[in-house]
Design a protein around this motif. Structure first.
Motif, PDB file in Angstrom:
ATOM      1  N   TRP A  75       0.837  -1.213   0.000  1.00  0.00           N
ATOM      2  CA  TRP A  75       0.000   0.000   0.000  1.00  0.00           C
ATOM      3  C   TRP A  75       0.862   1.249   0.000  1.00  0.00           C
ATOM      4  N   TYR A  76       1.920   1.223   0.791  1.00  0.00           N
ATOM      5  CA  TYR A  76       2.817   2.366   0.854  1.00  0.00           C
ATOM      6  C   TYR A  76       3.460   2.613  -0.505  1.00  0.00           C
ATOM      7  N   LYS A  77       3.920   1.543  -1.145  1.00  0.00           N
ATOM      8  CA  LYS A  77       4.543   1.660  -2.465  1.00  0.00           C
ATOM      9  C   LYS A  77       3.545   2.187  -3.494  1.00  0.00           C
ATOM     10  N   ASN A  78       2.305   1.676  -3.446  1.00  0.00           N
ATOM     11  CA  ASN A  78       1.281   2.147  -4.388  1.00  0.00           C
ATOM     12  C   ASN A  78       1.017   3.638  -4.224  1.00  0.00           C
ATOM     13  N   SER A  79       0.907   4.096  -2.986  1.00  0.00           N
ATOM     14  CA  SER A  79       0.653   5.520  -2.744  1.00  0.00           C
ATOM     15  C   SER A  79       1.810   6.375  -3.243  1.00  0.00           C
ATOM     16  N   ILE A  80       3.031   5.928  -3.019  1.00  0.00           N
ATOM     17  CA  ILE A  80       4.196   6.694  -3.484  1.00  0.00           C
ATOM     18  C   ILE A  80       4.225   6.748  -5.008  1.00  0.00           C
ATOM     19  N   TRP A 145      -2.996   3.449 -12.772  1.00  0.00           N
ATOM     20  CA  TRP A 145      -3.275   4.527 -13.721  1.00  0.00           C
ATOM     21  C   TRP A 145      -4.704   5.035 -13.570  1.00  0.00           C
ATOM     22  N   GLY A 146      -5.631   4.135 -13.350  1.00  0.00           N
ATOM     23  CA  GLY A 146      -7.018   4.550 -13.191  1.00  0.00           C
ATOM     24  C   GLY A 146      -7.260   5.359 -11.941  1.00  0.00           C
ATOM     25  N   ALA A 147      -6.357   5.253 -10.953  1.00  0.00           N
ATOM     26  CA  ALA A 147      -6.531   5.965  -9.692  1.00  0.00           C
ATOM     27  C   ALA A 147      -6.201   7.447  -9.790  1.00  0.00           C
ATOM     28  N   PHE A 148      -5.491   7.864 -10.851  1.00  0.00           N
ATOM     29  CA  PHE A 148      -5.112   9.280 -10.931  1.00  0.00           C
ATOM     30  C   PHE A 148      -5.215   9.871 -12.328  1.00  0.00           C
ATOM     31  N   LEU A 149      -5.278   9.049 -13.361  1.00  0.00           N
ATOM     32  CA  LEU A 149      -5.218   9.568 -14.727  1.00  0.00           C
ATOM     33  C   LEU A 149      -6.320  10.571 -15.061  1.00  0.00           C
ATOM     34  N   PRO A 150      -7.566  10.404 -14.599  1.00  0.00           N
ATOM     35  CA  PRO A 150      -8.610  11.389 -14.958  1.00  0.00           C
ATOM     36  C   PRO A 150      -8.356  12.791 -14.426  1.00  0.00           C
ATOM     37  N   PHE A 151      -7.428  12.945 -13.468  1.00  0.00           N
ATOM     38  CA  PHE A 151      -7.237  14.243 -12.822  1.00  0.00           C
ATOM     39  C   PHE A 151      -5.857  14.829 -13.096  1.00  0.00           C
ATOM     40  N   VAL A 152      -5.149  14.274 -14.077  1.00  0.00           N
ATOM     41  CA  VAL A 152      -3.800  14.753 -14.376  1.00  0.00           C
ATOM     42  C   VAL A 152      -3.822  16.209 -14.828  1.00  0.00           C
ATOM     43  N   VAL A 153      -4.742  16.556 -15.724  1.00  0.00           N
ATOM     44  CA  VAL A 153      -4.884  17.947 -16.179  1.00  0.00           C
ATOM     45  C   VAL A 153      -6.099  18.537 -15.475  1.00  0.00           C
ATOM     46  N   ALA A 154      -5.852  19.239 -14.385  1.00  0.00           N
ATOM     47  CA  ALA A 154      -6.924  19.768 -13.543  1.00  0.00           C
ATOM     48  C   ALA A 154      -7.016  21.284 -13.681  1.00  0.00           C
ATOM     49  N   PRO A 155      -8.195  21.856 -13.429  1.00  0.00           N
ATOM     50  CA  PRO A 155      -8.371  23.308 -13.615  1.00  0.00           C
ATOM     51  C   PRO A 155      -7.574  24.161 -12.651  1.00  0.00           C
ATOM     52  N   LEU A 156      -7.396  23.721 -11.406  1.00  0.00           N
ATOM     53  CA  LEU A 156      -6.681  24.551 -10.431  1.00  0.00           C
ATOM     54  C   LEU A 156      -5.231  24.798 -10.828  1.00  0.00           C
ATOM     55  N   PRO A 157      -4.425  23.773 -11.145  1.00  0.00           N
ATOM     56  CA  PRO A 157      -3.047  24.062 -11.576  1.00  0.00           C
ATOM     57  C   PRO A 157      -2.984  24.824 -12.887  1.00  0.00           C
ATOM     58  N   PRO A 217      -9.857   6.661  -5.494  1.00  0.00           N
ATOM     59  CA  PRO A 217      -9.196   5.348  -5.439  1.00  0.00           C
ATOM     60  C   PRO A 217     -10.063   4.267  -4.813  1.00  0.00           C
ATOM     61  N   LEU A 218     -10.913   4.635  -3.856  1.00  0.00           N
ATOM     62  CA  LEU A 218     -11.817   3.663  -3.248  1.00  0.00           C
ATOM     63  C   LEU A 218     -12.778   3.086  -4.270  1.00  0.00           C
ATOM     64  N   ILE A 219     -13.172   3.906  -5.249  1.00  0.00           N
ATOM     65  CA  ILE A 219     -14.097   3.452  -6.290  1.00  0.00           C
ATOM     66  C   ILE A 219     -13.389   2.600  -7.336  1.00  0.00           C
ATOM     67  N   VAL A 220     -12.176   2.983  -7.697  1.00  0.00           N
ATOM     68  CA  VAL A 220     -11.481   2.346  -8.817  1.00  0.00           C
ATOM     69  C   VAL A 220     -10.721   1.094  -8.391  1.00  0.00           C
ATOM     70  N   LEU A 221     -10.081   1.134  -7.232  1.00  0.00           N
ATOM     71  CA  LEU A 221      -9.213   0.030  -6.805  1.00  0.00           C
ATOM     72  C   LEU A 221     -10.011  -0.997  -6.004  1.00  0.00           C
ATOM     73  N   LYS A 222      -9.799  -2.271  -6.318  1.00  0.00           N
ATOM     74  CA  LYS A 222     -10.591  -3.330  -5.701  1.00  0.00           C
ATOM     75  C   LYS A 222      -9.751  -4.333  -4.912  1.00  0.00           C
ATOM     76  N   GLU A 225      -3.840  -5.884  -3.163  1.00  0.00           N
ATOM     77  CA  GLU A 225      -2.495  -5.523  -3.585  1.00  0.00           C
ATOM     78  C   GLU A 225      -2.457  -4.234  -4.392  1.00  0.00           C
ATOM     79  N   MET A 226      -3.618  -3.675  -4.746  1.00  0.00           N
ATOM     80  CA  MET A 226      -3.652  -2.431  -5.510  1.00  0.00           C
ATOM     81  C   MET A 226      -4.103  -1.240  -4.669  1.00  0.00           C
ATOM     82  N   LEU A 227      -4.475  -1.448  -3.424  1.00  0.00           N
ATOM     83  CA  LEU A 227      -4.998  -0.370  -2.599  1.00  0.00           C
ATOM     84  C   LEU A 227      -3.914   0.645  -2.269  1.00  0.00           C
ATOM     85  N   THR A 228      -4.340   1.883  -2.035  1.00  0.00           N
ATOM     86  CA  THR A 228      -3.430   2.911  -1.555  1.00  0.00           C
ATOM     87  C   THR A 228      -3.402   2.897  -0.033  1.00  0.00           C
TER      88      THR A 228
END
Length: 280
Positions: A75-80, A145-157, A217-222, A225-228
């Motif tokens: 989990w630690y490795k996945n989050s990093i 990839w599914g845990a973060f890819l939809p938010f790579v290009v975000a309006p705030l940054p 991530p709670l929605i995408v990861l099941k 071994e893939m959890l954050t």
């Protein structure tokens, strides 16, 4: 002259004492969490988090139990990995978009920027279902990839980089074009070094948001071994609440990467946030 010097000295000492007290006040919750991570669950349920130092019940058993979990370091490795990939890609692509909106004059530029501001007002819950269907169609469910890819290009940054670049001098761009530098070369060799404070400021915000992200991530990861880390630690809780000690110990260890990240980039954080907020 001596009176004025004494006045400045008293003011400096007063400010130092004030900030020292504020710092201590802000660090008390962190100190309470660290103490709580050394206490058994029964003590936490009876007295909650407190500043009482009781060596009779304090030990490192919570950390030992946490390290024995077969999935904890996964989990630690996945989050990093998610945090690093998300932060790097988000800074790269969002800075490009913000740079383009600030430097180049083209049709519908203001309309696109207005849409960016509108998207900032849309909460995740509204677009969660379409994003979920998109992840299924792209076969990105239960992947990092599914845990973060939809938010790579975000309006705030995008907004932040656009505001920051708008306040930078444009003479460098014209000089680089005269010397035959390409547009990509101008961005990579000239603008990116000038945007270093903005990159540092946004890196802290993006990394912190990604590290603490829980809902998507709670929605995408099941699979386990893939959890954050936040999701994995939440699985430790039972209906009887008898694993709060392990949860708190994991939370203390989860603070370390972000704390180190902030210490590394804090030199530019205030400068970047101030410039990005007032220029343009």
């Amino acid at each position: 002259m001596n009176h004025q010097r004494t006045k400045w000295t008293l003011s400096s000492v007063s400010l130092f004492v004030l900030f020292l007290l504020l710092s201590a006040l802000l660090l008390l919750p962190l100190f309470a969490i660290i103490l709580g991570s050394l206490k058994p669950s029964t003590e936490l349920l009876r007295f909650g988090l407190n500043l009482n130092i009781d060596t009779a019940v304090m030990s490192f058993k919570n950390y030992i139990s946490l390290f024995k979990d077969p999935f904890y370091f996964t989990w630690y490795k996945n989050s990093i990995m998610i945090t690093v990939l998300f932060t790097v890609l988000s800074l790269l692509f969002s800075s490009m978009v913000g740079y383009g909106l600030a430097v180049y004059k083209f049709r519908l530029r203001n309309v696109i920027f207005a849409l960016v501001l509108v998207v900032m007002m849309i909460p995740l819950e509204i677009i969660m279902l379409p994003l979920y269907k998109l992840m299924i169609s792209l076969h990105l469910m239960d992947t990092l990839w599914g845990a973060f890819l939809p938010f790579v290009v975000a309006p705030l940054p995008i907004f932040f980089f656009r505001q920051y670049v708008s306040g930078l001098p444009k003479d460098f761009l014209d000089a680089a074009r005269v010397d035959g530098c390409t547009e990509i070369g101008i961005f990579l060799r000239i603008m990116m070094p000038l945007m270093a404070p903005a990159f540092s400021s946004m890196a802290i915000l993006q990394a912190l948001g990604s590290w603490n992200n829980f809902l998507w991530p709670l929605i995408v990861l099941k699979s386990n071994e893939m959890l954050t880390l936040p999701i994995g630690l939440s699985t430790k809780l039972t209906p009887y609440g008898n694993n709060y000690d392990i949860l708190i110990a994991g939370s203390v260890l989860a603070i370390i990467p972000i704390l180190l990240f902030y210490i590394f980039f804090q030199k530019y954080f205030i400068e970047g946030m101030t410039a990005g907020g007032v220029k343009g």
